[in-house]
Design a protein around this motif. Structure first.
Motif, PDB file in Angstrom:
ATOM      1  N   LEU A  27      -1.556   1.087   7.918  1.00 47.18           N
ATOM      2  CA  LEU A  27      -0.134   1.416   7.971  1.00 47.18           C
ATOM      3  C   LEU A  27       0.212   2.263   9.191  1.00 47.18           C
ATOM      4  N   GLU A  28      -0.529   3.369   9.385  1.00 47.61           N
ATOM      5  CA  GLU A  28      -0.200   4.282  10.478  1.00 47.61           C
ATOM      6  C   GLU A  28      -0.659   3.749  11.836  1.00 47.61           C
ATOM      7  N   LYS A  29      -1.922   3.318  11.925  1.00 45.55           N
ATOM      8  CA  LYS A  29      -2.452   2.826  13.206  1.00 45.55           C
ATOM      9  C   LYS A  29      -2.130   1.353  13.436  1.00 45.55           C
TER      10      LYS A  29
ATOM     11  N   LEU B 243       0.836  -1.209   0.000  1.00 50.32           N
ATOM     12  CA  LEU B 243       0.000   0.000   0.000  1.00 50.32           C
ATOM     13  C   LEU B 243       0.870   1.258   0.000  1.00 50.32           C
ATOM     14  N   GLU B 244       1.949   1.211   0.763  1.00 52.44           N
ATOM     15  CA  GLU B 244       2.834   2.375   0.888  1.00 52.44           C
ATOM     16  C   GLU B 244       3.716   2.552  -0.337  1.00 52.44           C
ATOM     17  N   GLY B 245       3.855   1.487  -1.144  1.00 57.54           N
ATOM     18  CA  GLY B 245       4.725   1.563  -2.315  1.00 57.54           C
ATOM     19  C   GLY B 245       6.173   1.339  -1.985  1.00 57.54           C
ATOM     20  N   CYS B 246       6.440   0.683  -0.846  1.00 60.12           N
ATOM     21  CA  CYS B 246       7.821   0.449  -0.424  1.00 60.12           C
ATOM     22  C   CYS B 246       8.220  -1.006  -0.605  1.00 60.12           C
ATOM     23  N   VAL B 247       7.845  -1.586  -1.730  1.00 55.98           N
ATOM     24  CA  VAL B 247       8.184  -2.981  -1.993  1.00 55.98           C
ATOM     25  C   VAL B 247       9.630  -3.055  -2.464  1.00 55.98           C
ATOM     26  N   ASN B 248      10.390  -3.939  -1.859  1.00 54.10           N
ATOM     27  CA  ASN B 248      11.783  -4.140  -2.234  1.00 54.10           C
ATOM     28  C   ASN B 248      11.847  -5.027  -3.476  1.00 54.10           C
ATOM     29  N   LEU B 249      12.055  -4.427  -4.630  1.00 54.17           N
ATOM     30  CA  LEU B 249      12.045  -5.190  -5.874  1.00 54.17           C
ATOM     31  C   LEU B 249      13.291  -6.043  -6.061  1.00 54.17           C
TER      32      LEU B 249
ATOM     33  N   GLU C 190     -15.063  -1.392   9.557  1.00 56.22           N
ATOM     34  CA  GLU C 190     -14.387  -0.159   9.964  1.00 56.22           C
ATOM     35  C   GLU C 190     -14.372   0.908   8.866  1.00 56.22           C
ATOM     36  N   LEU C 191     -14.212   0.483   7.603  1.00 53.34           N
ATOM     37  CA  LEU C 191     -13.954   1.454   6.523  1.00 53.34           C
ATOM     38  C   LEU C 191     -14.945   1.376   5.370  1.00 53.34           C
ATOM     39  N   GLY C 192     -15.924   0.492   5.460  1.00 52.81           N
ATOM     40  CA  GLY C 192     -16.876   0.359   4.357  1.00 52.81           C
ATOM     41  C   GLY C 192     -16.405  -0.693   3.355  1.00 52.81           C
ATOM     42  N   ARG C 193     -17.280  -1.034   2.408  1.00 50.18           N
ATOM     43  CA  ARG C 193     -17.008  -2.140   1.483  1.00 50.18           C
ATOM     44  C   ARG C 193     -15.918  -1.806   0.465  1.00 50.18           C
ATOM     45  N   ASN C 194     -15.777  -0.558   0.091  1.00 48.70           N
ATOM     46  CA  ASN C 194     -14.760  -0.163  -0.888  1.00 48.70           C
ATOM     47  C   ASN C 194     -13.906   0.970  -0.316  1.00 48.70           C
TER      48      ASN C 194
ATOM     49  N   SER D 286     -10.953   3.591   0.523  1.00 49.22           N
ATOM     50  CA  SER D 286      -9.993   4.301  -0.315  1.00 49.22           C
ATOM     51  C   SER D 286      -8.583   3.978   0.129  1.00 49.22           C
ATOM     52  N   LEU D 287      -7.627   4.253  -0.735  1.00 46.10           N
ATOM     53  CA  LEU D 287      -6.215   4.043  -0.402  1.00 46.10           C
ATOM     54  C   LEU D 287      -5.826   4.891   0.800  1.00 46.10           C
ATOM     55  N   GLU D 288      -6.327   6.136   0.853  1.00 46.56           N
ATOM     56  CA  GLU D 288      -5.984   7.036   1.952  1.00 46.56           C
ATOM     57  C   GLU D 288      -6.459   6.476   3.291  1.00 46.56           C
ATOM     58  N   HIS D 289      -7.693   5.959   3.321  1.00 45.59           N
ATOM     59  CA  HIS D 289      -8.230   5.413   4.563  1.00 45.59           C
ATOM     60  C   HIS D 289      -7.491   4.142   4.975  1.00 45.59           C
TER      61      HIS D 289
END
Length: 498
Positions: A436-438, A371-377, A421-425, A427-430
């Motif tokens: 990630l943060e919590k 999600l964060e885009g920090c995948v080690n390729l 907690e966040l609904g069926r769809n 968002s990336l931000e939520h």
């Protein structure tokens, strides 16, 4: 009097031993299958190890298949015995006699994947004398049928008298092998009957249809998505890509200008649909969980069998919509459009595994690092561990629908991960904030603690979706833990507040 296929094969293999063969030191390996009455005579072609044969005389594999309702069923697989010419590296099957097709080929395990042109086969039926000429080991029988029939009868009578063709004394488990049909002219229009749409995805529509008399699932890609079709087809056709936890791939080709994959039909639909309509007891839930984890563990396996090599594959879009449920209540993985094939060096941490952005799947199933885009390729392990995070969410999803874990409490309606907690769809931000943060995860119900498996399941889920990818279990370890769980749910007497 027409000769039966089994008796014909016995005689042909025996006859080939009468002809001298050139000295050679081949290392060809072929898939092996023979009926009990053929086993002793086929051993002369090479050493047999389980379901494979190491050729001792030639470098050619043979495959003979009986057509039952238009579908090829293996009848004899292994190494050829005489010095057969086999210029083709793949198994291009032709008609030998009515309802029998066969091939010889010159690459390892090439006799498991059939390339079969039905139109040519029909023509060959009308002119059988032109079907195989000098390129297959059965040509000798065509030349000597008048004398051969008498010799065959005598040989077979002696064989039965002296019991050199004994029945097997134990049950032989056949390999879970795909006999893939790749239509030469790529036109499946006349072979497929489309019935109804089952699902519509980002890349393709999935239909239920019939193929060669059997119900199948047909995945249809529009012309503009040929690249996505090719990518998924190539994953299905990897060597040794066959397992009870992976949907069976049957054929590929075209219908008019669209690209088509023909797959086995999982009659219970996707795991998402199944859980929406079915509450499971512990036995049903455990079978779903075990087969799901076993399929993923096999997909992740870097497997070498003799000279056939299956690389590890990261699914990269594991969700309840991309897992199917078969009639027997087991799970199979499907939809490899986002998958990444990992080279062996990538698993060892070398750089250069992937160039550019990895195509990933459904948001709420993505691991925090993805999600964060920090995948080690530079390491394939990160993608495999991303799958394990998704597996943890899937296990939570199906365990939530287990009636035996709820005791006297009502079984909740089916919900996707983070739906409460966040609904069926979400968002990336939520998701970034929550996951990630919590560092929050789906809630594990307290009533689970009242059954014997509850603490083990709690620990298993947490070890799957750990924030640190390196701390997560492997898919194989998940499968092993699930296999060790007791088959029955036992109530624990100590009270736990709800």
């Amino acid at each position: 009097m027409p000769l039966t296929l089994d008796v014909s094969i016995v005689f042909i293999v025996w006859l080939s031993t009468c002809f001298p063969s050139r000295a050679a030191t081949p290392k060809r390996r072929c898939m092996y299958f023979a009926k009990p009455q053929n086993t002793e005579l086929t051993k002369v072609a090479g050493n047999i190890s389980g379901h494979w044969q190491l050729c001792a005389i030639t470098e050619c594999c043979m495959g003979y298949f009986q057509l039952e309702d238009g579908k090829p069923k293996p009848d004899l697989l292994g190494c050829t015995r005489n010095t057969t010419n086999c210029p083709n590296s793949s198994c291009h099957a032709s008609m030998y006699q009515k309802n029998i097709i066969g091939c010889v080929c010159s690459s390892d395990f090439c006799n498991t994947n059939i390339t079969w042109n039905q139109k040519t086969t029909q023509n060959d039926t009308k002119q059988p004398q032109k079907a195989f000429n000098t390129t297959n080991i059965l040509s000798a029988s065509i030349l000597i049928i008048p004398a051969g029939a008498l010799i065959l009868y005598i040989f077979h009578a002696i064989a039965m008298k002296w019991r050199i063709l004994p029945k097997c004394s134990r049950q032989v488990t056949r390999p879970d092998t795909h006999y893939i049909l790749e239509v030469l002219n790529n036109d499946l229009s006349k072979q497929l009957e489309m019935q109804k749409v089952l699902a519509c995805g980002s890349f393709a529509r999935v239909w239920q249809g019939t193929f060669q008399g059997s119900s199948v699932a047909v995945k249809v890609f529009p012309p503009a998505l040929k690249q996505e079709f090719t990518k998924e087809k190539d994953v299905y056709k990897l060597p040794l890509m066959m397992h009870s936890g992976i949907v069976r791939f049957l054929a590929n080709g075209k219908m008019e200008n669209e690209f088509v994959l023909v797959l086995e039909l999982a009659t219970q639909g996707s795991l998402n649909v199944f859980l929406s309509r079915v509450m499971c007891d512990w036995a049903c839930t455990l079978k779903l969980a075990q087969t799901l984890s076993q399929g993923l563990a096999y997909l992740h396996t870097d497997l070498q069998m003799n000279e056939a090599y299956k690389p590890a594959v990261a699914h990269c879009d594991l969700s309840s919509s991309n897992v199917l449920v078969k009639a027997n209540g087991s799970c199979v993985l499907c939809d490899f459009g986002c998958s990444t094939v990992l080279e062996r060096k990538a698993l060892q941490g070398y750089t250069g595994m992937v160039e550019g952005r990895i195509q990933m799947g459904t948001l709420q199933y993505m691991a925090p690092e993805i999600l964060e885009g920090c995948v080690n390729l530079s390491s394939g392990r990160c993608l495999l561990q991303g799958d394990v995070y998704s597996l943890g969410l899937l296990l939570w999803e199906l365990l939530m629908r287990c009636s035996d874990l709820c005791n006297d409490f009502p079984v909740p309606e089916h919900m996707l991960p983070y739906e409460t907690e966040l609904g069926r769809n979400p968002s990336l931000e939520h998701l970034l904030t929550f996951v990630l943060e919590k560092r929050l995860r789906p809630t594990i119900p307290r009533p689970w603690a009242r059954v014997s498996q509850g603490p083990l399941l709690h620990e298993l889920l947490e070890d799957c979706w750990d924030h640190d990818a390196d701390a997560r279990l492997t898919a194989e370890c998940v499968a092993n833990r699930l296999a060790s769980l007791p088959p029955r749910c036992c109530f624990v007497m100590n009270e736990v507040g709800v």
